[in-house]
Enzyme design. Structure first.
Site, PDB file in Angstrom:
ATOM      1  N   LYS A 147       0.858  -1.192   0.000  1.00  0.00           N
ATOM      2  CA  LYS A 147       0.000   0.000   0.000  1.00  0.00           C
ATOM      3  C   LYS A 147       0.892   1.239   0.000  1.00  0.00           C
ATOM      4  O   LYS A 147       1.858   1.307   0.769  1.00  0.00           O
ATOM      5  CB  LYS A 147      -0.903  -0.022   1.240  1.00  0.00           C
ATOM      6  CG  LYS A 147      -1.896   1.126   1.325  1.00  0.00           C
ATOM      7  CD  LYS A 147      -2.818   0.996   2.547  1.00  0.00           C
ATOM      8  CE  LYS A 147      -3.878   2.087   2.586  1.00  0.00           C
ATOM      9  NZ  LYS A 147      -4.812   1.941   3.726  1.00  0.00           N
ATOM     10  N   SER A 197      -9.879   2.308   2.556  1.00  0.00           N
ATOM     11  CA  SER A 197      -8.905   2.961   1.716  1.00  0.00           C
ATOM     12  C   SER A 197      -7.924   2.012   1.025  1.00  0.00           C
ATOM     13  O   SER A 197      -7.312   2.404   0.028  1.00  0.00           O
ATOM     14  CB  SER A 197      -8.103   3.978   2.548  1.00  0.00           C
ATOM     15  OG  SER A 197      -7.316   3.329   3.532  1.00  0.00           O
ATOM     16  N   SER A 242     -10.328   0.178   6.859  1.00  0.00           N
ATOM     17  CA  SER A 242      -9.673   0.192   5.550  1.00  0.00           C
ATOM     18  C   SER A 242      -8.988  -1.095   5.113  1.00  0.00           C
ATOM     19  O   SER A 242      -8.574  -1.196   3.966  1.00  0.00           O
ATOM     20  CB  SER A 242      -8.649   1.321   5.501  1.00  0.00           C
ATOM     21  OG  SER A 242      -9.308   2.527   5.261  1.00  0.00           O
TER      22      SER A 242
HETATM   23  N1  GLN Z   1     -13.409   4.878   5.638  1.00  0.00           N
HETATM   24  C1  GLN Z   1     -12.808   5.345   6.865  1.00  0.00           C
HETATM   25  C2  GLN Z   1     -12.387   6.790   6.727  1.00  0.00           C
HETATM   26  O1  GLN Z   1     -12.504   7.320   5.657  1.00  0.00           O
HETATM   27  C3  GLN Z   1     -11.692   4.460   7.275  1.00  0.00           C
HETATM   28  C4  GLN Z   1     -10.403   4.749   6.638  1.00  0.00           C
HETATM   29  C5  GLN Z   1      -9.301   3.899   7.137  1.00  0.00           C
HETATM   30  O2  GLN Z   1      -9.491   2.913   7.840  1.00  0.00           O
HETATM   31  N2  GLN Z   1      -8.087   4.320   6.808  1.00  0.00           N
HETATM   32  O3  GLN Z   1     -11.969   7.393   7.676  1.00  0.00           O
END
Ligand code: GLN
Length: 498
Positions: A78, A163, A187
Protein backbone atom coordinates in the site's frame (compact mmCIF):
# COMPACT_ATOMS: atom_id res chain seq x y z
CA UNK A 1 3.75 -24.41 -16.66
CA UNK A 2 0.29 -23.72 -15.33
CA UNK A 3 -0.62 -20.16 -14.32
CA UNK A 4 1.38 -19.52 -11.16
CA UNK A 5 -0.73 -16.47 -10.28
CA UNK A 6 -3.61 -18.81 -9.40
CA UNK A 7 -1.69 -20.30 -6.48
CA UNK A 8 -2.37 -19.20 -2.94
CA UNK A 9 0.57 -17.78 -1.02
CA UNK A 10 0.91 -21.02 0.98
CA UNK A 11 0.84 -23.10 -2.21
CA UNK A 12 3.47 -20.88 -3.83
CA UNK A 13 5.67 -21.13 -0.74
CA UNK A 14 5.39 -24.94 -0.74
CA UNK A 15 5.96 -25.10 -4.51
CA UNK A 16 9.12 -23.02 -4.16
CA UNK A 17 10.52 -25.17 -1.40
CA UNK A 18 9.73 -28.33 -3.40
CA UNK A 19 11.58 -26.66 -6.35
CA UNK A 20 8.57 -27.02 -8.65
CA UNK A 21 9.37 -23.56 -10.02
CA UNK A 22 11.85 -20.83 -9.18
CA UNK A 23 11.23 -17.55 -7.39
CA UNK A 24 12.25 -15.76 -10.60
CA UNK A 25 9.60 -17.69 -12.57
CA UNK A 26 6.97 -17.00 -9.93
CA UNK A 27 7.78 -13.29 -9.83
CA UNK A 28 7.89 -13.05 -13.63
CA UNK A 29 4.35 -14.48 -13.83
CA UNK A 30 3.09 -11.72 -11.55
CA UNK A 31 5.10 -9.02 -13.32
CA UNK A 32 3.49 -10.10 -16.62
CA UNK A 33 0.02 -10.11 -15.04
CA UNK A 34 0.55 -6.62 -13.61
CA UNK A 35 1.67 -5.33 -17.01
CA UNK A 36 -1.62 -6.54 -18.54
CA UNK A 37 -3.80 -4.99 -15.85
CA UNK A 38 -3.29 -1.25 -16.33
CA UNK A 39 -7.01 -0.64 -16.68
CA UNK A 40 -7.52 -1.56 -13.02
CA UNK A 41 -5.22 1.31 -11.93
CA UNK A 42 -4.08 -0.76 -8.99
CA UNK A 43 -0.33 -0.11 -8.99
CA UNK A 44 0.86 3.49 -8.67
CA UNK A 45 4.47 2.41 -9.09
CA UNK A 46 5.68 -0.90 -10.51
CA UNK A 47 9.07 -2.21 -9.40
CA UNK A 48 9.69 -5.29 -11.57
CA UNK A 49 13.50 -4.95 -11.52
CA UNK A 50 13.44 -4.85 -7.76
CA UNK A 51 11.19 -7.92 -7.57
CA UNK A 52 13.40 -9.87 -9.98
CA UNK A 53 16.61 -8.94 -8.14
CA UNK A 54 15.04 -9.99 -4.85
CA UNK A 55 13.72 -13.20 -6.45
CA UNK A 56 17.16 -14.05 -7.77
CA UNK A 57 18.58 -13.68 -4.26
CA UNK A 58 15.69 -15.83 -2.99
CA UNK A 59 16.53 -18.60 -5.44
CA UNK A 60 20.11 -18.53 -4.19
CA UNK A 61 19.01 -18.75 -0.58
CA UNK A 62 16.59 -21.59 -1.40
CA UNK A 63 19.45 -23.45 -3.13
CA UNK A 64 21.61 -23.00 -0.02
CA UNK A 65 18.78 -24.22 2.24
CA UNK A 66 18.49 -20.80 3.89
CA UNK A 67 14.95 -19.86 2.84
CA UNK A 68 13.04 -17.44 5.06
CA UNK A 69 9.31 -17.92 5.80
CA UNK A 70 8.29 -15.74 2.81
CA UNK A 71 11.17 -16.56 0.51
CA UNK A 72 10.46 -15.45 -3.06
CA UNK A 73 6.82 -14.48 -2.41
CA UNK A 74 5.76 -11.44 -4.52
CA UNK A 75 3.79 -8.82 -2.59
CA UNK A 76 2.24 -5.43 -3.24
CA UNK A 77 2.68 -2.55 -0.79
CA UNK A 78 0.00 0.00 0.00
CA UNK A 79 1.45 3.38 -0.96
CA UNK A 80 1.11 4.57 2.62
CA UNK A 81 4.21 2.59 3.65
CA UNK A 82 7.54 4.34 3.21
CA UNK A 83 9.76 2.30 0.92
CA UNK A 84 13.40 3.30 0.68
CA UNK A 85 14.24 4.70 -2.76
CA UNK A 86 10.72 4.09 -4.12
CA UNK A 87 8.18 6.91 -4.43
CA UNK A 88 5.68 7.03 -1.56
CA UNK A 89 2.72 9.36 -2.03
CA UNK A 90 -0.22 8.30 0.18
CA UNK A 91 -2.07 8.86 -3.14
CA UNK A 92 -1.79 12.61 -2.56
CA UNK A 93 -0.59 15.35 -4.88
CA UNK A 94 1.19 16.93 -1.91
CA UNK A 95 3.60 13.98 -1.66
CA UNK A 96 4.08 13.49 -5.38
CA UNK A 97 7.75 12.82 -6.07
CA UNK A 98 8.59 12.03 -2.43
CA UNK A 99 11.26 9.31 -2.28
CA UNK A 100 11.82 8.12 1.29
CA UNK A 101 15.32 7.49 2.56
CA UNK A 102 14.10 4.84 4.96
CA UNK A 103 11.90 1.75 5.01
CA UNK A 104 8.82 1.18 7.17
CA UNK A 105 9.37 -1.45 9.84
CA UNK A 106 6.55 -3.68 8.57
CA UNK A 107 7.86 -3.82 5.00
CA UNK A 108 11.43 -4.25 6.28
CA UNK A 109 10.17 -7.29 8.23
CA UNK A 110 8.66 -8.74 5.05
CA UNK A 111 11.88 -8.32 3.04
CA UNK A 112 13.87 -9.75 5.97
CA UNK A 113 11.73 -12.90 5.65
CA UNK A 114 12.41 -13.18 1.91
CA UNK A 115 9.36 -11.54 0.30
CA UNK A 116 9.74 -9.54 -2.92
CA UNK A 117 8.14 -6.23 -3.89
CA UNK A 118 6.10 -5.82 -7.07
CA UNK A 119 5.23 -2.18 -6.50
CA UNK A 120 3.17 0.39 -4.63
CA UNK A 121 -0.59 0.10 -4.48
CA UNK A 122 -3.31 2.70 -4.92
CA UNK A 123 -5.43 3.91 -1.99
CA UNK A 124 -7.72 6.73 -0.95
CA UNK A 125 -5.75 9.94 -0.40
CA UNK A 126 -4.07 9.70 3.02
CA UNK A 127 -6.24 6.60 3.61
CA UNK A 128 -9.38 8.75 3.90
CA UNK A 129 -12.23 7.06 2.11
CA UNK A 130 -14.14 3.85 1.53
CA UNK A 131 -14.04 3.48 -2.26
CA UNK A 132 -10.55 4.47 -3.44
CA UNK A 133 -12.20 7.37 -5.28
CA UNK A 134 -10.33 10.06 -3.32
CA UNK A 135 -6.95 8.99 -4.76
CA UNK A 136 -5.21 11.83 -6.59
CA UNK A 137 -4.13 9.26 -9.17
CA UNK A 138 -7.67 8.14 -9.99
CA UNK A 139 -9.61 5.24 -8.48
CA UNK A 140 -8.43 1.64 -8.38
CA UNK A 141 -11.06 -0.59 -9.99
CA UNK A 142 -12.35 -3.88 -8.60
CA UNK A 143 -11.84 -6.96 -10.75
CA UNK A 144 -15.42 -7.95 -9.84
CA UNK A 145 -18.43 -6.99 -11.93
CA UNK A 146 -22.12 -7.29 -11.28
CA UNK A 147 -23.84 -10.32 -12.69
CA UNK A 148 -27.61 -10.71 -12.88
CA UNK A 149 -29.55 -13.91 -12.21
CA UNK A 150 -29.73 -14.32 -16.00
CA UNK A 151 -25.91 -14.49 -16.08
CA UNK A 152 -25.56 -11.13 -17.81
CA UNK A 153 -22.42 -9.29 -16.73
CA UNK A 154 -22.68 -5.51 -16.35
CA UNK A 155 -19.98 -3.19 -17.67
CA UNK A 156 -20.35 -0.80 -14.73
CA UNK A 157 -17.05 -0.32 -12.92
CA UNK A 158 -17.20 -1.46 -9.31
CA UNK A 159 -15.20 0.09 -6.46
CA UNK A 160 -12.81 -2.17 -4.55
CA UNK A 161 -13.57 -0.32 -1.30
CA UNK A 162 -11.13 1.78 0.60
CA UNK A 163 -8.91 2.96 1.72
CA UNK A 164 -6.80 -0.13 0.90
CA UNK A 165 -8.62 -0.51 -2.43
CA UNK A 166 -5.50 -1.10 -4.49
CA UNK A 167 -4.32 -3.78 -2.06
CA UNK A 168 -7.63 -5.64 -2.13
CA UNK A 169 -8.11 -5.33 -5.90
CA UNK A 170 -4.53 -6.49 -6.56
CA UNK A 171 -4.99 -9.58 -4.41
CA UNK A 172 -8.38 -10.42 -5.94
CA UNK A 173 -7.10 -9.87 -9.50
CA UNK A 174 -4.05 -12.10 -8.85
CA UNK A 175 -1.61 -9.21 -9.26
CA UNK A 176 0.29 -10.24 -6.10
CA UNK A 177 0.07 -13.10 -3.59
CA UNK A 178 -0.67 -10.75 -0.72
CA UNK A 179 -0.51 -7.07 0.12
CA UNK A 180 0.12 -4.76 3.01
CA UNK A 181 -2.78 -2.56 4.04
CA UNK A 182 -3.75 -0.30 6.93
CA UNK A 183 -6.94 0.12 8.91
CA UNK A 184 -7.98 3.22 10.86
CA UNK A 185 -11.74 2.72 10.66
CA UNK A 186 -12.16 -0.28 8.37
CA UNK A 187 -9.67 0.19 5.55
CA UNK A 188 -8.44 -3.40 5.57
CA UNK A 189 -11.74 -5.10 6.31
CA UNK A 190 -14.17 -3.21 4.07
CA UNK A 191 -12.05 -3.62 0.88
CA UNK A 192 -11.46 -7.28 1.76
CA UNK A 193 -15.24 -7.74 2.03
CA UNK A 194 -15.84 -5.91 -1.28
CA UNK A 195 -13.34 -8.01 -3.21
CA UNK A 196 -13.87 -11.48 -1.74
CA UNK A 197 -10.45 -11.48 -0.07
CA UNK A 198 -9.37 -11.99 3.53
CA UNK A 199 -8.03 -9.14 5.67
CA UNK A 200 -7.08 -8.77 9.30
CA UNK A 201 -6.69 -5.62 11.34
CA UNK A 202 -4.61 -6.85 14.25
CA UNK A 203 -4.84 -5.52 17.80
CA UNK A 204 -3.58 -1.95 18.15
CA UNK A 205 0.12 -2.28 18.96
CA UNK A 206 0.66 -5.62 17.21
CA UNK A 207 2.47 -4.09 14.21
CA UNK A 208 4.82 -1.14 14.20
CA UNK A 209 3.48 2.08 12.69
CA UNK A 210 7.02 3.35 12.01
CA UNK A 211 7.31 4.54 8.42
CA UNK A 212 3.59 4.39 7.70
CA UNK A 213 2.12 7.78 6.77
CA UNK A 214 0.06 8.71 9.84
CA UNK A 215 -3.69 9.34 9.55
CA UNK A 216 -5.12 8.99 13.08
CA UNK A 217 -2.30 7.62 15.19
CA UNK A 218 -4.41 6.20 18.03
CA UNK A 219 -6.47 4.16 15.54
CA UNK A 220 -4.04 3.30 12.69
CA UNK A 221 -2.90 -0.29 12.45
CA UNK A 222 -1.08 -2.25 9.75
CA UNK A 223 -2.26 -5.63 8.51
CA UNK A 224 -2.33 -7.94 5.50
CA UNK A 225 -4.85 -8.70 2.75
CA UNK A 226 -4.55 -12.08 1.01
CA UNK A 227 -6.74 -14.70 -0.64
CA UNK A 228 -7.11 -17.16 2.24
CA UNK A 229 -7.15 -17.15 6.02
CA UNK A 230 -3.94 -19.19 6.03
CA UNK A 231 -2.20 -16.67 3.77
CA UNK A 232 -3.12 -13.73 6.02
CA UNK A 233 -1.89 -15.69 9.06
CA UNK A 234 1.45 -16.32 7.33
CA UNK A 235 1.82 -12.64 6.40
CA UNK A 236 0.82 -11.26 9.79
CA UNK A 237 3.47 -13.32 11.56
CA UNK A 238 6.17 -11.61 9.51
CA UNK A 239 4.64 -8.12 9.72
CA UNK A 240 4.02 -8.09 13.48
CA UNK A 241 6.40 -7.55 16.34
CA UNK A 242 7.87 -5.03 18.71
CA UNK A 243 9.73 -2.05 17.33
CA UNK A 244 11.60 0.41 19.54
CA UNK A 245 10.86 3.08 16.87
CA UNK A 246 7.11 2.92 17.69
CA UNK A 247 6.42 3.27 21.39
CA UNK A 248 2.86 2.01 20.90
CA UNK A 249 4.05 -1.31 19.50
CA UNK A 250 3.80 -4.05 22.06
CA UNK A 251 6.78 -6.00 23.30
CA UNK A 252 5.21 -9.44 23.27
CA UNK A 253 6.19 -12.56 21.34
CA UNK A 254 4.51 -13.08 17.95
CA UNK A 255 2.80 -16.48 17.76
CA UNK A 256 3.09 -18.74 14.73
CA UNK A 257 -0.38 -17.78 13.53
CA UNK A 258 -0.49 -20.44 10.84
CA UNK A 259 -0.71 -23.10 13.57
CA UNK A 260 -4.16 -21.74 14.52
CA UNK A 261 -5.51 -22.24 11.02
CA UNK A 262 -7.56 -25.41 11.22
CA UNK A 263 -7.49 -25.52 15.05
CA UNK A 264 -10.73 -26.68 16.66
CA UNK A 265 -13.31 -24.05 17.53
CA UNK A 266 -15.39 -26.43 19.65
CA UNK A 267 -16.84 -24.70 22.66
CA UNK A 268 -15.76 -21.21 21.58
CA UNK A 269 -18.40 -18.70 22.63
CA UNK A 270 -19.45 -16.39 19.80
CA UNK A 271 -21.26 -13.19 20.66
CA UNK A 272 -23.93 -11.84 18.33
CA UNK A 273 -24.42 -8.16 19.17
CA UNK A 274 -28.06 -7.20 18.86
CA UNK A 275 -27.24 -3.54 18.20
CA UNK A 276 -25.61 -4.48 14.89
CA UNK A 277 -29.02 -5.52 13.59
CA UNK A 278 -29.52 -1.99 12.31
CA UNK A 279 -32.92 -0.67 11.29
CA UNK A 280 -33.14 -1.17 7.59
CA UNK A 281 -30.37 -3.78 7.47
CA UNK A 282 -30.81 -5.39 4.07
CA UNK A 283 -32.34 -8.87 3.98
CA UNK A 284 -29.33 -10.09 2.05
CA UNK A 285 -26.85 -8.97 4.73
CA UNK A 286 -29.08 -10.33 7.52
CA UNK A 287 -29.21 -13.70 5.74
CA UNK A 288 -25.42 -13.72 5.32
CA UNK A 289 -25.02 -13.10 9.05
CA UNK A 290 -27.45 -15.93 9.88
CA UNK A 291 -25.50 -18.30 7.64
CA UNK A 292 -22.28 -17.32 9.42
CA UNK A 293 -23.92 -18.21 12.74
CA UNK A 294 -24.97 -21.62 11.37
CA UNK A 295 -21.49 -22.37 10.02
CA UNK A 296 -19.84 -21.62 13.37
CA UNK A 297 -22.49 -23.61 15.22
CA UNK A 298 -21.89 -26.58 12.93
CA UNK A 299 -18.16 -26.30 13.69
CA UNK A 300 -18.94 -26.68 17.39
CA UNK A 301 -19.05 -23.07 18.59
CA UNK A 302 -21.64 -21.85 21.05
CA UNK A 303 -23.71 -18.85 20.00
CA UNK A 304 -24.79 -16.18 22.48
CA UNK A 305 -26.72 -12.98 21.96
CA UNK A 306 -24.87 -10.02 23.49
CA UNK A 307 -25.39 -6.30 23.87
CA UNK A 308 -22.90 -3.59 22.92
CA UNK A 309 -25.13 -0.67 23.89
CA UNK A 310 -22.94 2.24 22.75
CA UNK A 311 -22.57 0.97 19.19
CA UNK A 312 -24.72 3.63 17.61
CA UNK A 313 -22.44 6.41 18.85
CA UNK A 314 -19.31 4.85 17.34
CA UNK A 315 -19.57 6.25 13.83
CA UNK A 316 -20.17 9.91 14.84
CA UNK A 317 -17.45 9.66 17.50
CA UNK A 318 -15.02 8.15 14.99
CA UNK A 319 -15.66 10.98 12.54
CA UNK A 320 -14.55 13.41 15.28
CA UNK A 321 -11.55 11.56 16.71
CA UNK A 322 -10.08 10.52 13.34
CA UNK A 323 -10.24 13.99 11.70
CA UNK A 324 -8.94 15.61 14.91
CA UNK A 325 -5.83 13.45 14.84
CA UNK A 326 -5.52 13.82 11.07
CA UNK A 327 -5.58 17.62 11.26
CA UNK A 328 -2.60 17.46 13.58
CA UNK A 329 -0.72 14.73 11.66
CA UNK A 330 -1.17 16.48 8.31
CA UNK A 331 0.22 19.79 9.62
CA UNK A 332 3.68 18.57 8.57
CA UNK A 333 2.85 18.85 4.85
CA UNK A 334 3.83 22.45 4.52
CA UNK A 335 5.60 22.61 1.16
CA UNK A 336 8.95 23.00 2.88
CA UNK A 337 9.87 19.52 4.00
CA UNK A 338 8.45 17.16 1.40
CA UNK A 339 6.85 16.83 -2.01
CA UNK A 340 4.92 19.61 -3.69
CA UNK A 341 5.90 23.26 -3.19
CA UNK A 342 4.04 26.32 -4.48
CA UNK A 343 6.09 29.44 -3.91
CA UNK A 344 4.23 32.51 -2.70
CA UNK A 345 5.07 36.06 -1.69
CA UNK A 346 6.03 34.97 1.83
CA UNK A 347 6.15 31.80 3.94
CA UNK A 348 2.46 31.92 4.95
CA UNK A 349 1.51 32.30 1.32
CA UNK A 350 3.71 29.29 0.47
CA UNK A 351 1.93 27.16 3.09
CA UNK A 352 -1.50 28.21 1.94
CA UNK A 353 -0.90 27.78 -1.76
CA UNK A 354 0.84 24.42 -1.31
CA UNK A 355 -1.81 22.98 0.99
CA UNK A 356 -4.72 24.33 -1.06
CA UNK A 357 -3.38 22.74 -4.20
CA UNK A 358 -1.76 19.66 -2.64
CA UNK A 359 -4.70 18.27 -0.66
CA UNK A 360 -7.86 16.90 -2.26
CA UNK A 361 -11.39 17.79 -1.22
CA UNK A 362 -11.97 14.97 1.27
CA UNK A 363 -8.63 15.58 2.99
CA UNK A 364 -9.39 19.31 3.27
CA UNK A 365 -12.80 18.45 4.72
CA UNK A 366 -11.19 16.26 7.39
CA UNK A 367 -8.61 18.92 8.27
CA UNK A 368 -11.36 21.51 8.68
CA UNK A 369 -13.53 19.21 10.82
CA UNK A 370 -10.48 18.24 12.86
CA UNK A 371 -9.32 21.78 13.60
CA UNK A 372 -12.91 22.79 14.40
CA UNK A 373 -13.52 20.01 16.96
CA UNK A 374 -10.16 20.75 18.61
CA UNK A 375 -10.61 24.52 18.73
CA UNK A 376 -10.95 26.19 22.13
CA UNK A 377 -14.68 26.81 22.00
CA UNK A 378 -15.66 23.37 20.74
CA UNK A 379 -13.13 20.98 22.27
CA UNK A 380 -15.36 19.97 25.20
CA UNK A 381 -18.50 19.69 23.10
CA UNK A 382 -16.97 17.50 20.40
CA UNK A 383 -13.51 16.06 20.90
CA UNK A 384 -13.76 15.41 24.63
CA UNK A 385 -17.21 13.86 24.31
CA UNK A 386 -16.06 11.66 21.46
CA UNK A 387 -13.19 10.42 23.64
CA UNK A 388 -15.66 9.60 26.42
CA UNK A 389 -17.79 7.65 23.96
CA UNK A 390 -14.68 5.82 22.88
CA UNK A 391 -14.11 4.68 26.47
CA UNK A 392 -17.71 3.48 26.73
CA UNK A 393 -17.42 1.52 23.47
CA UNK A 394 -14.27 -0.16 24.75
CA UNK A 395 -16.08 -0.98 27.99
CA UNK A 396 -18.96 -2.62 26.10
CA UNK A 397 -16.47 -5.05 24.53
CA UNK A 398 -14.60 -5.59 27.83
CA UNK A 399 -17.84 -6.60 29.54
CA UNK A 400 -18.75 -9.07 26.79
CA UNK A 401 -15.32 -10.65 26.95
CA UNK A 402 -15.40 -10.78 30.76
CA UNK A 403 -18.71 -12.62 30.50
CA UNK A 404 -16.94 -15.38 28.56
CA UNK A 405 -17.35 -14.37 24.92
CA UNK A 406 -14.35 -15.48 22.84
CA UNK A 407 -15.17 -13.60 19.64
CA UNK A 408 -17.98 -11.60 18.06
CA UNK A 409 -19.52 -12.22 14.63
CA UNK A 410 -20.99 -9.40 12.54
CA UNK A 411 -21.42 -8.53 8.88
CA UNK A 412 -18.37 -6.67 7.51
CA UNK A 413 -20.30 -4.03 5.59
CA UNK A 414 -23.94 -2.93 5.27
CA UNK A 415 -23.95 -3.60 1.51
CA UNK A 416 -21.92 -5.20 -1.27
CA UNK A 417 -19.55 -3.04 -3.32
CA UNK A 418 -21.12 -0.21 -5.33
CA UNK A 419 -20.39 1.30 -8.71
CA UNK A 420 -17.92 4.11 -9.29
CA UNK A 421 -19.53 7.49 -8.59
CA UNK A 422 -22.61 5.92 -7.03
CA UNK A 423 -22.06 7.06 -3.45
CA UNK A 424 -20.93 10.09 -1.50
CA UNK A 425 -20.66 12.71 -4.21
CA UNK A 426 -23.56 14.77 -2.88
CA UNK A 427 -23.38 13.75 0.77
CA UNK A 428 -20.13 12.52 2.33
CA UNK A 429 -22.05 10.86 5.17
CA UNK A 430 -23.39 8.34 2.67
CA UNK A 431 -19.79 7.17 2.22
CA UNK A 432 -19.04 7.26 5.95
CA UNK A 433 -21.92 4.84 6.60
CA UNK A 434 -19.84 2.06 5.01
CA UNK A 435 -17.81 1.96 8.21
CA UNK A 436 -20.71 1.32 10.57
CA UNK A 437 -19.60 -2.24 11.47
CA UNK A 438 -15.86 -1.65 11.46
CA UNK A 439 -15.06 1.59 13.34
CA UNK A 440 -16.05 0.20 16.76
CA UNK A 441 -13.15 -2.24 16.49
CA UNK A 442 -10.60 0.56 15.95
CA UNK A 443 -12.12 2.67 18.71
CA UNK A 444 -11.61 -0.27 21.10
CA UNK A 445 -8.20 -1.26 19.67
CA UNK A 446 -9.33 -4.85 19.03
CA UNK A 447 -8.40 -7.33 16.29
CA UNK A 448 -10.90 -7.86 13.44
CA UNK A 449 -10.79 -10.43 10.64
CA UNK A 450 -12.93 -10.36 7.49
CA UNK A 451 -13.60 -13.54 5.47
CA UNK A 452 -15.77 -14.00 2.38
CA UNK A 453 -19.22 -15.41 3.11
CA UNK A 454 -20.67 -15.78 -0.39
CA UNK A 455 -22.01 -13.65 -3.22
CA UNK A 456 -24.77 -11.05 -3.25
CA UNK A 457 -27.79 -11.35 -5.53
CA UNK A 458 -25.92 -9.23 -8.07
CA UNK A 459 -22.88 -11.49 -8.00
CA UNK A 460 -20.58 -9.42 -5.78
CA UNK A 461 -18.67 -10.72 -2.73
CA UNK A 462 -19.99 -10.29 0.81
CA UNK A 463 -17.85 -10.52 3.94
CA UNK A 464 -18.28 -11.58 7.55
CA UNK A 465 -16.33 -9.96 10.38
CA UNK A 466 -14.94 -11.69 13.46
CA UNK A 467 -13.89 -9.41 16.33
CA UNK A 468 -11.53 -10.83 18.94
CA UNK A 469 -10.08 -10.22 22.36
CA UNK A 470 -6.94 -8.08 22.46
CA UNK A 471 -3.91 -9.99 21.15
CA UNK A 472 -5.97 -13.12 20.49
CA UNK A 473 -5.67 -13.07 16.72
CA UNK A 474 -5.16 -16.83 16.89
CA UNK A 475 -8.81 -17.37 17.85
CA UNK A 476 -9.85 -15.31 14.83
CA UNK A 477 -7.71 -17.36 12.46
CA UNK A 478 -9.24 -20.60 13.80
CA UNK A 479 -12.80 -19.27 13.48
CA UNK A 480 -12.08 -17.62 10.14
CA UNK A 481 -10.85 -20.92 8.77
CA UNK A 482 -14.06 -22.62 9.94
CA UNK A 483 -16.08 -20.04 7.99
CA UNK A 484 -13.82 -20.28 4.95
CA UNK A 485 -14.35 -24.06 4.86
CA UNK A 486 -18.11 -23.85 5.28
CA UNK A 487 -18.88 -20.87 3.02
CA UNK A 488 -19.66 -21.35 -0.66
CA UNK A 489 -16.50 -20.91 -2.74
CA UNK A 490 -16.77 -17.66 -4.62
CA UNK A 491 -13.79 -18.32 -6.89
CA UNK A 492 -11.67 -15.68 -8.57
CA UNK A 493 -13.04 -13.01 -10.89
CA UNK A 494 -12.74 -13.60 -14.64
CA UNK A 495 -9.74 -11.71 -16.07
CA UNK A 496 -11.78 -9.29 -18.27
CA UNK A 497 -9.14 -6.59 -17.83
CA UNK A 498 -6.16 -8.50 -19.23
N1 GLN B 1 -13.41 4.88 5.64
C1 GLN B 1 -12.81 5.34 6.87
C2 GLN B 1 -12.39 6.79 6.73
O1 GLN B 1 -12.50 7.32 5.66
C3 GLN B 1 -11.69 4.46 7.28
C4 GLN B 1 -10.40 4.75 6.64
C5 GLN B 1 -9.30 3.90 7.14
O2 GLN B 1 -9.49 2.91 7.84
N2 GLN B 1 -8.09 4.32 6.81
O3 GLN B 1 -11.97 7.39 7.68
Amino acid sequence: MSDLTRLTLAEARDGLSARKFSAVELNQSFIDAVARANSLNVYLVETPEKALAQAKASDERIARGEAGPLEGIPLGVKDLYATEGVQTTAASHILEGFIPQYESTVTANLWRDGATMLGKLNLDEFAMGSSNETSYFGPAISPWRRQGADGKVSDAKIVPGGSSGGSAAAVAARLCLGATATDTGGSIRQPAAFTGTVGIKPTYGRCSRFGIVAFASSLDQAGPIARTVRDTAILLRSMAGHDPKDTTSVDAPVPDYEKSVGASVKGKVIGIPKEYRLDGLSAEIAALWDRGVEWLKAAGAEIREISLPHTRHALPAYYIVAPAEASSNLARYDGVRYGLRKTGKDIVDLYELTRAEGFGKEVRRRIMIGTYVLSAGYYDAYYLRAQKIRTLIKRDFDLAYQAGVDAILTPATPSPAFALGEKGSADPVEMYLNDVFTVTVNMAGLPGLVVPGGLSSDGLPLGLQLIGRPFEEETLFALGQAIEEAAPKIGLPEAWWA
